[in-house]
Design an enzyme around this catalytic site. Structure first.
Site, PDB file in Angstrom:
ATOM      1  N   HIS A  62       0.810  -1.220   0.000  1.00  0.00           N
ATOM      2  CA  HIS A  62       0.000   0.000   0.000  1.00  0.00           C
ATOM      3  C   HIS A  62       0.840   1.266   0.000  1.00  0.00           C
ATOM      4  CE1 HIS A  62      -3.047  -2.607   2.421  1.00  0.00           C
ATOM      5  NE2 HIS A  62      -3.159  -2.821   1.131  1.00  0.00           N
ATOM      6  N   LYS A  71       5.992   5.944   7.613  1.00  0.00           N
ATOM      7  CA  LYS A  71       5.430   5.073   8.651  1.00  0.00           C
ATOM      8  C   LYS A  71       6.536   4.541   9.551  1.00  0.00           C
ATOM      9  CE  LYS A  71       1.760   3.430   5.594  1.00  0.00           C
ATOM     10  NZ  LYS A  71       1.201   2.282   4.882  1.00  0.00           N
ATOM     11  N   TYR A 131       1.435   1.368  13.902  1.00  0.00           N
ATOM     12  CA  TYR A 131       2.249   2.273  13.106  1.00  0.00           C
ATOM     13  C   TYR A 131       1.800   3.717  13.251  1.00  0.00           C
ATOM     14  CZ  TYR A 131      -1.279   1.208   9.431  1.00  0.00           C
ATOM     15  OH  TYR A 131      -2.430   1.004   8.720  1.00  0.00           O
ATOM     16  N   ASP A 169      -6.426  -5.913  -2.096  1.00  0.00           N
ATOM     17  CA  ASP A 169      -5.044  -6.376  -2.272  1.00  0.00           C
ATOM     18  C   ASP A 169      -4.935  -7.440  -3.361  1.00  0.00           C
ATOM     19  OD1 ASP A 169      -4.392  -4.599  -0.313  1.00  0.00           O
ATOM     20  OD2 ASP A 169      -3.992  -6.106   1.224  1.00  0.00           O
TER      21      ASP A 169
END
Length: 182
Positions: A62, A71, A131, A169
């Site tokens: 992603h 991140k 995250y 996905d």
């Protein structure tokens, strides 16, 4: 805390100092000043996310084409194989990936800067993944590169298992067809 540069220098594995005894442990998971000293980056984190997934779940790869997110990722329960793919056209490492096992046991974190696609595969029965992000989630700008793109050849440790994917996905674009950063 110790910083370990990966094969893509901007992606950094962080190993915290852990103070433990018979009662348990203590660690500082984030300190802005220490992070800046070790990485040369001083991101402004605006959002924290927490996911829980079962063994074999693969999330990714992603990224957000606008409002790109840096991140800082870690696992607080279980283990994952975490992957960052450089998708910056102007980068000498564009199209290359790095992967690292992050687990509650090793307490490692990984800094994935903006301009990278990110994903992970759950290796344990379950994993809880945390995250911090440098920009807000913007679904209209979210993109997905196919986890199994032969051009990337990410060496996911599947051990013969078929990954469990979301519908999104499963429809990821090839790197050749994906929108990339300039």
């Amino acid at each position: 805390m110790k910083a370990i540069r990966t094969a893509i220098p901007e992606v950094i594995v962080l190993e915290p100092r852990i103070f433990g005894d018979a009662r348990g442990f203590f660690m500082e998971s984030y300190n802005r000043r220490t992070f800046a000293e070790l990485t040369g980056c001083d991101p402004d984190f605006v959002q924290d996310n927490h996911s829980r997934s079962a063994r074999g779940v693969l999330r990714g790869l992603h990224y957000q084409i606008r409002q790109p997110q840096g991140k800082l990722v870690r696992v607080v329960s279980g283990a994952v194989f975490d992957v960052a793919v450089d998708i910056r056209r102007s980068s000498p490492t564009c199209g290359q990936w790095v992967g690292e096992v992050l687990s509650a046991e090793n307490q490692r974190q990984m800094w994935v800067p903006a301009g990278f696609a990110h994903g992970f595969l759950v290796l344990s029965e379950t994993a809880e993944f945390l995250y911090k992000t440098t920009d807000y989630y913007a679904p209209e700008f979210e993109r997905c590169i196919a986890w199994n793109d032969p051009g990337l050849a990410v060496d996911w440790p599947l051990d013969g298992l078929e990954p469990r994917l979301s519908a999104k996905d499963a429809q990821g674009a090839s790197m050749a067809d994906a929108e990339l950063f300039d």
